[in-house]
Design an enzyme around this catalytic site. Structure first.
Site, PDB file in Angstrom:
ATOM      1  N   TYR A  82      -1.365   8.937   4.613  1.00  0.00           N
ATOM      2  CA  TYR A  82      -1.520   9.378   6.779  1.00  0.00           C
ATOM      3  C   TYR A  82      -0.592  10.455   7.355  1.00  0.00           C
ATOM      4  CZ  TYR A  82      -2.693   5.079   4.666  1.00  0.00           C
ATOM      5  OH  TYR A  82      -2.839   3.598   3.703  1.00  0.00           O
ATOM      6  N   ARG A  83      -1.430  11.349   7.920  1.00  0.00           N
ATOM      7  CA  ARG A  83      -1.174  12.700   8.209  1.00  0.00           C
ATOM      8  C   ARG A  83       0.131  11.607   9.227  1.00  0.00           C
ATOM      9  NH1 ARG A  83      -6.288  14.210  12.475  1.00  0.00           N
ATOM     10  NH2 ARG A  83      -5.264  13.609  13.854  1.00  0.00           N
ATOM     11  N   HIS A  96      -8.984   2.261   5.915  1.00  0.00           N
ATOM     12  CA  HIS A  96      -7.510   2.560   5.114  1.00  0.00           C
ATOM     13  C   HIS A  96      -6.885   1.029   5.468  1.00  0.00           C
ATOM     14  CE1 HIS A  96      -8.231   7.333   4.631  1.00  0.00           C
ATOM     15  NE2 HIS A  96      -8.724   6.597   4.507  1.00  0.00           N
ATOM     16  N   GLU A  98      -7.969  19.838   9.924  1.00  0.00           N
ATOM     17  CA  GLU A  98      -8.396  18.856   8.754  1.00  0.00           C
ATOM     18  C   GLU A  98      -9.099  19.517   7.216  1.00  0.00           C
ATOM     19  OE1 GLU A  98      -7.376  15.980   7.846  1.00  0.00           O
ATOM     20  OE2 GLU A  98      -6.406  15.233   9.198  1.00  0.00           O
ATOM     21  N   GLU A 112      -0.767   0.717  -5.939  1.00  0.00           N
ATOM     22  CA  GLU A 112      -1.155   2.252  -6.256  1.00  0.00           C
ATOM     23  C   GLU A 112       0.082   2.433  -7.715  1.00  0.00           C
ATOM     24  OE1 GLU A 112      -1.055   1.198  -3.184  1.00  0.00           O
ATOM     25  OE2 GLU A 112      -2.593   2.439  -2.975  1.00  0.00           O
ATOM     26  N   ASN A 139       0.663  -1.086   0.099  1.00  0.00           N
ATOM     27  CA  ASN A 139      -0.371   0.186   0.174  1.00  0.00           C
ATOM     28  C   ASN A 139       0.764   1.715  -0.089  1.00  0.00           C
ATOM     29  OD1 ASN A 139      -2.551   1.566   0.626  1.00  0.00           O
ATOM     30  ND2 ASN A 139      -2.412   1.849   2.332  1.00  0.00           N
ATOM     31  N   VAL A 140       0.872   2.439  -0.559  1.00  0.00           N
ATOM     32  CA  VAL A 140       1.071   3.350  -0.767  1.00  0.00           C
ATOM     33  C   VAL A 140       0.032   4.230  -0.424  1.00  0.00           C
ATOM     34  CG1 VAL A 140       2.538   5.057  -1.888  1.00  0.00           C
ATOM     35  CG2 VAL A 140       2.828   3.238  -2.762  1.00  0.00           C
ATOM     36  N   GLY A 141      -0.579   5.263   0.834  1.00  0.00           N
ATOM     37  CA  GLY A 141      -1.063   6.001   0.837  1.00  0.00           C
ATOM     38  C   GLY A 141      -0.911   7.052   1.822  1.00  0.00           C
TER      39      GLY A 141
END
Lengths: 79, 477
Positions: B163-164, B181, B272, B223, B159-161
């Protein structure tokens, strides 16, 4: 160097860094509530008495703050 | 045009007049946040910003608003910077069908020029507080790469995402894995195994990966293979010799480490994309072990706050298109999906209808798409003749096609992301469907038999007037 955390008033905050160039500022961090701030920020961020009360934290209540995501149980070991 | 890295894209933005250099001295706070807010308020063609002189950081460079406007977004896709949002939507939707495009594997990358295990994020990155009451300094435009601990050799499940990430110390980050997620699933599996979860964090990537990383792909869709589909050529990656994770070749900075099994620490709040500060929660932490970076790396951030900001442009169409294809698979009548608003909390869908009630069925399917289960709180259905990206047309449809007694469906206690400020309790909300399509047999209601149609010749006159206006602006009579 220690400091008072503006957010939770802990006396355990410490300096984490100084500006890489020209010593323009220092960054502090609190090991209790994990707030970090820069010495050059406005008083409303750096001064415990002026920090917005809506965002203050009582260290005694940290244990009641939700854990997200929950820590799952470990799977049974297969033999 | 293909951009292998952030620098190449910044060069293109400069050629197109879409990059502004800020060489005057600026303070990290409050100037960076103020500039990030201000630049998106300049409108749909706002430029990227590159800061060269941040107080205390010497010659370090910080980029903001790189894909913060529809003009820059179009250039990312290789389209004219005047391309409409609808044109950009359909360009992405068409390229999406090329998926999967296998990656190009290479052995070396520019970020390998500098490698250190003595990590000091405060010296490496020109950090700046994004919003005043944030709990700290954040990395908010960095992608996190991880693998499924139960199936680590499956590249689709890598996974490539986004996230803060809260900077908690020189080599320690807080992580927010939203339960919907993929990384939350990876972490749960790792913790069930009693293991840390290896991760890599890439800062300052090419814009296509930055875009795809925000898309709600299916769990086993890569991704990187989607980035190749959008770019039209294989995406270039380098395997980490430390973690085995595939790293984006063009990244400015790579941070490697592990999510610590079982650890939870206070994180937040953070201003946010909902326009509200998130709550304070005890969340996972990442212990960093190694940093790799290009010479004179460019740090990239985005301003996040009350829409519209860069994040809304960045994640907008990559949110729309997967929902579109997931719906289209079952309902080929679907024409377009607009999930631009607050990451799709409000979603507008245009569709042709097979029979009366059909649009409501499409709307209910939307609620159960991978993105819909955490977002899509308000779903508005419109006819195929209504452009869902044209809010004047959408409001017209609502005004004239929507009957509150018969075209409204509410779904109580539905799932929603916890960041929704109206969620009660966090994670639960009421969802609503507003069907503003024209009633169709056997649903016979109203009188829509005499629509005012576009006058003959309108298209030709649009071209004629556009040409005359361009000449007028050029000073020709």
């Amino acid at each position: 160097m220690s400091a008072i955390c503006p957010r939770c008033d802990s006396a355990k905050a410490r300096r984490l860094a100084t500006a890489p160039v020209d010593g323009a500022w220092e960054i502090f961090g609190c090991p209790v509530c994990f707030f970090t701030w820069r010495s050059s920020e406005p008083d409303s961020i750096t001064d415990p008495k002026r920090y917005d009360p809506r965002f203050k934290i009582d260290p005694q209540r940290i244990d009641a703050i939700p854990i997200v995501p929950p820590v799952p149980g470990k799977r049974p070991q297969s033999s | 045009m293909i951009f292998h890295d952030l620098r190449g894209f910044l060069d293109e933005l400069e050629r197109q007049g879409q990059l502004v250099h800020v060489r005057q001295g600026v303070r990290p706070e409050p100037d960076i946040a103020a500039a990030g807010r201000a630049v998106t308020d300049l409108g749909e063609a706002s430029p990227a910003l590159l800061f060269h002189a941040l107080e205390g950081y010497g010659a370090a460079r910080l980029a903001l608003n790189v894909v913060g406007s529809w003009a820059n977004h179009a250039l990312m896709l290789g389209l004219p910077k005047t391309a409409s949002v609808r044109e950009q939507f359909h360009a992405i939707a068409q390229r999406w069908t090329r998926f999967p495009v296998p990656v190009e594997r290479v052995a070396e990358a520019p970020f390998q020029d500098n490698v250190t295990t003595e990590i000091d994020l405060f010296a490496l990155l020109p950090l700046a507080r994004v919003n005043p009451m944030d709990g700290g300094f954040y990395l908010d435009k960095a992608v996190v790469i991880s693998r499924d601990p139960d199936d680590p050799e499956n590249p689709g499940k890598q996974n490539v995402g986004y996230y803060r990430l809260q900077v908690k110390d020189k080599n320690r980050l807080g992580l927010q894995p939203v339960p919907m997620h993929d990384i939350a699933l990876h972490l749960r599996k790792a913790e069930e195994r009693g293991e840390n979860l290896p991760v890599a964090i890439a800062i300052g990537t090419d814009p296509i990966l930055a875009s795809v990383a925000s898309a709600p792909l299916r769990y086993d869709q890569s991704e990187y293979e989607m980035a190749g589909a959008l770019a039209g050529q294989p995406y270039r990656v380098v395997k980490s010799d430390a973690t085995g994770l595939d790293l984006p070749w063009g990244a400015e900075i790579i941070l490697e480490g592990e999510v610590v099994c079982g650890a939870r620490e206070l994180e937040g709040p953070f201003g946010e994309f909902t326009g509200n500060y998130s709550g304070l929660r005890r969340q996972p932490v990442i212990q960093l072990t190694r940093a790799l970076y290009r010479h004179k790396p460019i740090f990239e951030q985005c301003y996040v706050g009350t829409p519209w900001t860069e994040v809304d442009t960045l994640i907008g169409l990559p949110t729309c298109v997967p929902i579109y294809h997931q719906l289209k698979a079952d309902f080929p009548e679907v024409e377009a999906v607009n999930a631009l608003y607050t990451h799709g909390l409000a979603t507008i869908i245009s569709t042709r209808q097979r029979f009366g009630g059909f649009a409501k069925a499409v709307a209910m399917r939307t609620l159960s798409t991978p993105h819909g289960i955490g977002y899509c709180k308000i779903v508005i259905m419109v006819d195929e003749t209504v452009d869902p990206f044209n809010l004047a047309q959408v409001m017209w449809a609502l005004s004239t096609r929507f009957d509150p007694a018969k075209d409204m469906i509410t779904v109580p206690t539905a799932s929603i992301l916890p960041l929704d400020p109206l969620a009660d309790p966090p994670g639960i909300a009421t969802k609503i469907i507003l069907d503003a399509t024209t009633p169709m047999a056997p649903d016979r209601r109203g009188d829509f038999s005499r629509p005012v149609e576009i006058p003959p010749g309108t298209r030709e006159w649009t071209a004629i007037l556009g040409d005359l206006w361009a000449k007028a602006k050029a000073g020709e009579r």
